[in-house]
Design a protein around this motif. Structure first.
Motif, mmCIF file in Angstrom:
data_model
loop_
_atom_site.group_PDB
_atom_site.id
_atom_site.type_symbol
_atom_site.label_atom_id
_atom_site.label_comp_id
_atom_site.label_asym_id
_atom_site.label_seq_id
_atom_site.Cartn_x
_atom_site.Cartn_y
_atom_site.Cartn_z
ATOM 1 N N TYR A 1 47.406 30.938 25.642
ATOM 2 C CA TYR A 1 46.100 31.580 25.614
ATOM 3 C C TYR A 1 45.069 30.866 26.471
ATOM 4 O O TYR A 1 44.248 31.508 27.130
ATOM 5 N N ARG A 2 45.084 29.560 26.457
ATOM 6 C CA ARG A 2 44.068 28.800 27.211
ATOM 7 C C ARG A 2 44.176 29.092 28.711
ATOM 8 O O ARG A 2 43.177 29.376 29.376
ATOM 9 N N THR A 3 45.388 29.016 29.262
ATOM 10 C CA THR A 3 45.564 29.272 30.695
ATOM 11 C C THR A 3 45.337 30.747 31.003
ATOM 12 O O THR A 3 44.779 31.096 32.048
ATOM 13 N N SER A 4 45.727 31.605 30.076
ATOM 14 C CA SER A 4 45.487 33.032 30.233
ATOM 15 C C SER A 4 43.992 33.304 30.407
ATOM 16 O O SER A 4 43.578 34.049 31.302
ATOM 17 N N LEU A 5 43.173 32.685 29.565
ATOM 18 C CA LEU A 5 41.721 32.841 29.648
ATOM 19 C C LEU A 5 41.202 32.416 31.023
ATOM 20 O O LEU A 5 40.353 33.081 31.616
ATOM 21 N N THR A 6 41.759 31.332 31.543
ATOM 22 C CA THR A 6 41.354 30.843 32.862
ATOM 23 C C THR A 6 41.595 31.904 33.932
ATOM 24 O O THR A 6 40.737 32.154 34.782
ATOM 25 N N TYR A 7 42.756 32.551 33.892
ATOM 26 C CA TYR A 7 43.076 33.545 34.919
ATOM 27 C C TYR A 7 42.283 34.837 34.751
ATOM 28 O O TYR A 7 41.873 35.454 35.737
ATOM 29 N N TYR A 8 42.044 35.271 33.512
ATOM 30 C CA TYR A 8 41.185 36.444 33.327
ATOM 31 C C TYR A 8 39.787 36.148 33.864
ATOM 32 O O TYR A 8 39.169 36.995 34.507
ATOM 33 N N THR A 9 39.300 34.945 33.603
ATOM 34 C CA THR A 9 37.976 34.550 34.088
ATOM 35 C C THR A 9 37.932 34.567 35.613
ATOM 36 O O THR A 9 36.971 35.057 36.215
ATOM 37 N N LYS A 10 38.986 34.048 36.253
ATOM 38 C CA LYS A 10 39.038 34.070 37.724
ATOM 39 C C LYS A 10 39.046 35.499 38.245
ATOM 40 O O LYS A 10 38.378 35.818 39.230
ATOM 41 N N ALA A 11 39.818 36.373 37.597
ATOM 42 C CA ALA A 11 39.869 37.774 38.023
ATOM 43 C C ALA A 11 38.483 38.400 37.951
ATOM 44 O O ALA A 11 38.063 39.102 38.872
ATOM 45 N N LEU A 12 37.770 38.125 36.863
ATOM 46 C CA LEU A 12 36.443 38.723 36.685
ATOM 47 C C LEU A 12 35.385 38.070 37.566
ATOM 48 O O LEU A 12 34.394 38.714 37.911
#
Length: 154
Positions: free
Chosen positions: A86-97
């Protein structure tokens, strides 16, 4: 005749200079990291559909090295979320946005991440964002609302 030869030479130089300037522009655009050209993600999506998250991650990591692109980061976030990271997932969603604030799929999946981690208020923030992005409704909004409802939210 020399007058015409000189004029012809000047004309040829002018055309060559103009041609060189025009042909140089696409090379500049290729180096532009804000390019909207997305890589082909068909293979990645097929792996995700088959729940081959390890295979999808390997391909996405390779793509992410060469492409700062919201779709790549969004799918990276999705795949990592499905593996429980979840932590790394959040990082990538944030980068996408960061790259594309109106990326509806990233908003939906980020909301689903928040539901999975029990952060319902943050999931509702993504619902609000999706309502602004698609006031007439859209699949991403409906899907996130269903996930929230299934979890006992609104």
């Amino acid at each position: 005749m020399t007058k015409y030869a000189i004029l012809g030479y000047i004309w040829l130089c002018a055309i060559s200079a103009g041609f060189s300037a025009v042909t140089a522009l696409p090379a500049f655009a290729v180096d532009n990291m804000q390019s909207t050209d997305a890589p082909d993600l068909t293979s990645v999506r097929a792996k995700i559909d088959a729940k081959d998250y390890a295979g999808a991650l390997a391909e996405l990591r390779s793509l992410a090295e060469d492409n700062q692109q919201a779709d790549v980061y969004n799918l990276m976030g999705y795949t990592l979320r499905k593996t429980g990271d979840y932590r790394t997932s959040l990082t990538y969603y944030t980068k996408a946005l960061e790259l594309q604030p109106d990326h509806r799929a990233a908003r939906e999946y980020l909301g689903e991440l928040y539901v999975e981690t029990g952060e319902m208020a943050k999931a509702e923030e993504q619902v609000s964002s999706l309502k602004q992005l698609c006031p007439s409704g859209c699949e991403e909004l409906e899907d996130l609302q269903k996930v929230i409802a299934a979890r006992g939210g609104n």
